[in-house]
Scaffold this motif. Structure first.
Motif, PDB file in Angstrom:
ATOM      1  N   LEU A  53      98.294 -16.267 185.977  1.00  0.00           N
ATOM      2  CA  LEU A  53      99.295 -15.735 186.670  1.00  0.00           C
ATOM      3  C   LEU A  53      99.707 -14.373 186.150  1.00  0.00           C
ATOM      4  O   LEU A  53      99.863 -13.453 187.067  1.00  0.00           O
ATOM      5  N   ILE A  54      99.785 -14.093 184.966  1.00  0.00           N
ATOM      6  CA  ILE A  54     100.147 -13.071 184.199  1.00  0.00           C
ATOM      7  C   ILE A  54      99.005 -11.910 184.705  1.00  0.00           C
ATOM      8  O   ILE A  54      99.597 -10.815 184.823  1.00  0.00           O
ATOM      9  N   ASN A  55      97.831 -12.177 184.307  1.00  0.00           N
ATOM     10  CA  ASN A  55      97.001 -11.024 184.356  1.00  0.00           C
ATOM     11  C   ASN A  55      96.678 -10.600 185.923  1.00  0.00           C
ATOM     12  O   ASN A  55      95.951  -9.741 186.093  1.00  0.00           O
ATOM     13  N   ALA A  56      96.846 -11.604 186.658  1.00  0.00           N
ATOM     14  CA  ALA A  56      96.587 -11.169 188.134  1.00  0.00           C
ATOM     15  C   ALA A  56      97.545 -10.224 188.559  1.00  0.00           C
ATOM     16  O   ALA A  56      97.441  -9.524 189.675  1.00  0.00           O
ATOM     17  N   ASP A  61      92.860  -1.107 184.366  1.00  0.00           N
ATOM     18  CA  ASP A  61      93.300  -0.604 183.084  1.00  0.00           C
ATOM     19  C   ASP A  61      94.389  -1.351 182.451  1.00  0.00           C
ATOM     20  O   ASP A  61      94.275  -1.427 181.173  1.00  0.00           O
ATOM     21  N   GLY A  62      95.333  -1.951 183.095  1.00  0.00           N
ATOM     22  CA  GLY A  62      96.372  -2.713 182.430  1.00  0.00           C
ATOM     23  C   GLY A  62      95.806  -3.946 181.900  1.00  0.00           C
ATOM     24  O   GLY A  62      96.456  -4.436 180.802  1.00  0.00           O
ATOM     25  N   LEU A  63      94.660  -4.467 182.338  1.00  0.00           N
ATOM     26  CA  LEU A  63      94.174  -5.676 181.487  1.00  0.00           C
ATOM     27  C   LEU A  63      93.609  -5.453 180.158  1.00  0.00           C
ATOM     28  O   LEU A  63      93.649  -6.213 179.368  1.00  0.00           O
ATOM     29  N   PHE A  64      93.342  -4.181 179.851  1.00  0.00           N
ATOM     30  CA  PHE A  64      93.039  -3.698 178.396  1.00  0.00           C
ATOM     31  C   PHE A  64      93.859  -3.052 177.533  1.00  0.00           C
ATOM     32  O   PHE A  64      93.718  -3.011 176.425  1.00  0.00           O
ATOM     33  N   ARG A  65      95.057  -2.529 178.170  1.00  0.00           N
ATOM     34  CA  ARG A  65      96.038  -2.045 177.433  1.00  0.00           C
ATOM     35  C   ARG A  65      97.314  -2.958 177.203  1.00  0.00           C
ATOM     36  O   ARG A  65      98.206  -2.501 176.437  1.00  0.00           O
ATOM     37  N   ASP A  72     102.098  -6.202 182.138  1.00  0.00           N
ATOM     38  CA  ASP A  72     102.022  -4.578 182.165  1.00  0.00           C
ATOM     39  C   ASP A  72     103.175  -3.991 182.928  1.00  0.00           C
ATOM     40  O   ASP A  72     103.960  -4.477 183.460  1.00  0.00           O
ATOM     41  N   ARG A  73     103.190  -2.722 182.247  1.00  0.00           N
ATOM     42  CA  ARG A  73     104.334  -2.223 182.965  1.00  0.00           C
ATOM     43  C   ARG A  73     104.016  -1.844 184.520  1.00  0.00           C
ATOM     44  O   ARG A  73     105.072  -1.495 185.152  1.00  0.00           O
ATOM     45  N   ASN A 271      90.081  -7.205 187.470  1.00  0.00           N
ATOM     46  CA  ASN A 271      91.188  -7.590 188.198  1.00  0.00           C
ATOM     47  C   ASN A 271      91.001  -8.354 189.518  1.00  0.00           C
ATOM     48  O   ASN A 271      92.003  -9.286 189.734  1.00  0.00           O
ATOM     49  N   LEU A 272      90.036  -8.060 190.412  1.00  0.00           N
ATOM     50  CA  LEU A 272      89.847  -8.853 191.528  1.00  0.00           C
ATOM     51  C   LEU A 272      89.193  -9.970 191.042  1.00  0.00           C
ATOM     52  O   LEU A 272      89.530 -10.954 191.804  1.00  0.00           O
TER      53      LEU A 272
END
Length: 306
Positions: A53-56, A61-65, A72-73, A271-272
């Motif tokens: 749920l969080i990573n969706a 780019d946000g997945l790696f930073r 993520d922001r 991300n998809l």
């Protein structure tokens, strides 16, 4: 002089009174080990869902930073959902419809066949019934992966590979569902009601759908949930049966997206993949919540004998 000290009977309750007191005020027993194990199982179950749920909500780019278990922001959940359904000409929708087809026809048909066969085996005597029972128990013990290659060879000779029938037909056979309905129907359907229906002139099919089916509803829902989950998450059988991506279920389709990053010129769409995985589990959660009351009502069926 010998003095015999007798205890005052008013200071010590009788054995029967002590037993009654213990029954009136039972002490709750708590196990620290059991509580810790339950907590660990809860974390083990919910942590992957929380991560999903969080990573969706993150961009590619946000997945790696960002940290995996925090947001993520940039909140991109709704954008990811829209991109999941529109990416590659909306093939995700096709995969979703394929999965629904396999579940409705395959899992639904397997549940109906298990209910009919289980009812018949529980309420009718015939020659070879013990042999059928042994065959069903043996089939339950055989893992599905062990039968995948023989099924593929058989369907290949019939020319049914790379078609929906290669997924639907094997899904119609559920040995565990048959055994569960067999044992459930044995106690859930009274023989007296079947005899009354027979006296009134009702046929076997009418007796089943009018009398037995409502009584078998809790067991049927339980078998349905097992079959739906098994068909929805089926991966190995479609992997060896299907080559055309247009017939892929969600499990194969999302895996194909995940492998794109490792191919020459392939586009990474992690991300998809994560968002699609989240969308994939939503129907299963909804099915469990909607059918929960029917499922729970059958857990105690037959526990009280009159």
């Amino acid at each position: 002089m010998v003095t015999t000290a007798l205890a005052d009977p008013t200071t010590r309750p009788a054995a029967g009174d002590r037993t009654a007191a213990r029954r009136r005020s039972p002490r709750r027993r708590r196990s620290l080990t059991l509580t810790a194990l339950t907590g660990l199982m809860l974390v083990y179950t919910l942590l992957p869902l929380a991560w999903l749920l969080i990573n969706a909500t993150k961009t590619q780019d946000g997945l790696f930073r960002s940290f995996g278990l925090w947001f993520d922001r940039d909140f991109a959940l709704f954008g990811n959902v829209a991109d999941t359904f529109t990416y590659d000409d909306g093939v995700f929708t096709r995969w979703l419809l394929n999965t629904l087809l396999y579940v409705i026809v395959g899992a639904g048909g397997a549940t109906l066949l298990a209910a009919l066969a289980g009812y018949g085996l529980a309420k009718f005597d015939f020659l070879g019934k013990r042999a059928v029972f042994a065959l069903v128990i043996g089939a339950v013990a055989v893992p599905g992966t062990a039968l995948a290659v023989p099924i593929f060879l058989m369907f290949s000779n019939l020319g049914l590979t790379n078609t929906p029938w290669a997924i639907i037909v094997p899904s119609l056979v559920s040995p565990f569902g048959l055994y569960l309905m067999w044992t459930f129907a044995r106690d859930a359907v009274p023989d007296e009601m079947l005899e009354s229906a027979s006296v009134d002139g009702a046929g076997e099919l009418r007796t089943f759908f009018s009398i037995a089916a409502p009584l078998l509803a809790p067991g049927t829902v339980t078998v349905l949930l097992f079959n739906v989950v098994a068909t929805w998450n089926n991966y190995f059988l479609p992997l060896i049966m299907l080559k055309d991506p247009d017939w892929y279920p969600l499990t194969l389709g999302l895996n194909e997206w995940n492998q794109q990053a490792g191919t020459a010129g392939g586009e990474a769409v992690f991300n998809l993949v994560i968002t699609g995985s989240l969308l994939t589990i939503v129907p299963l959660i909804a099915a469990f919540l909607l059918l929960q009351r029917y499922w729970q009502s059958g857990l105690s069926a037959g526990s009280v004998k009159e």
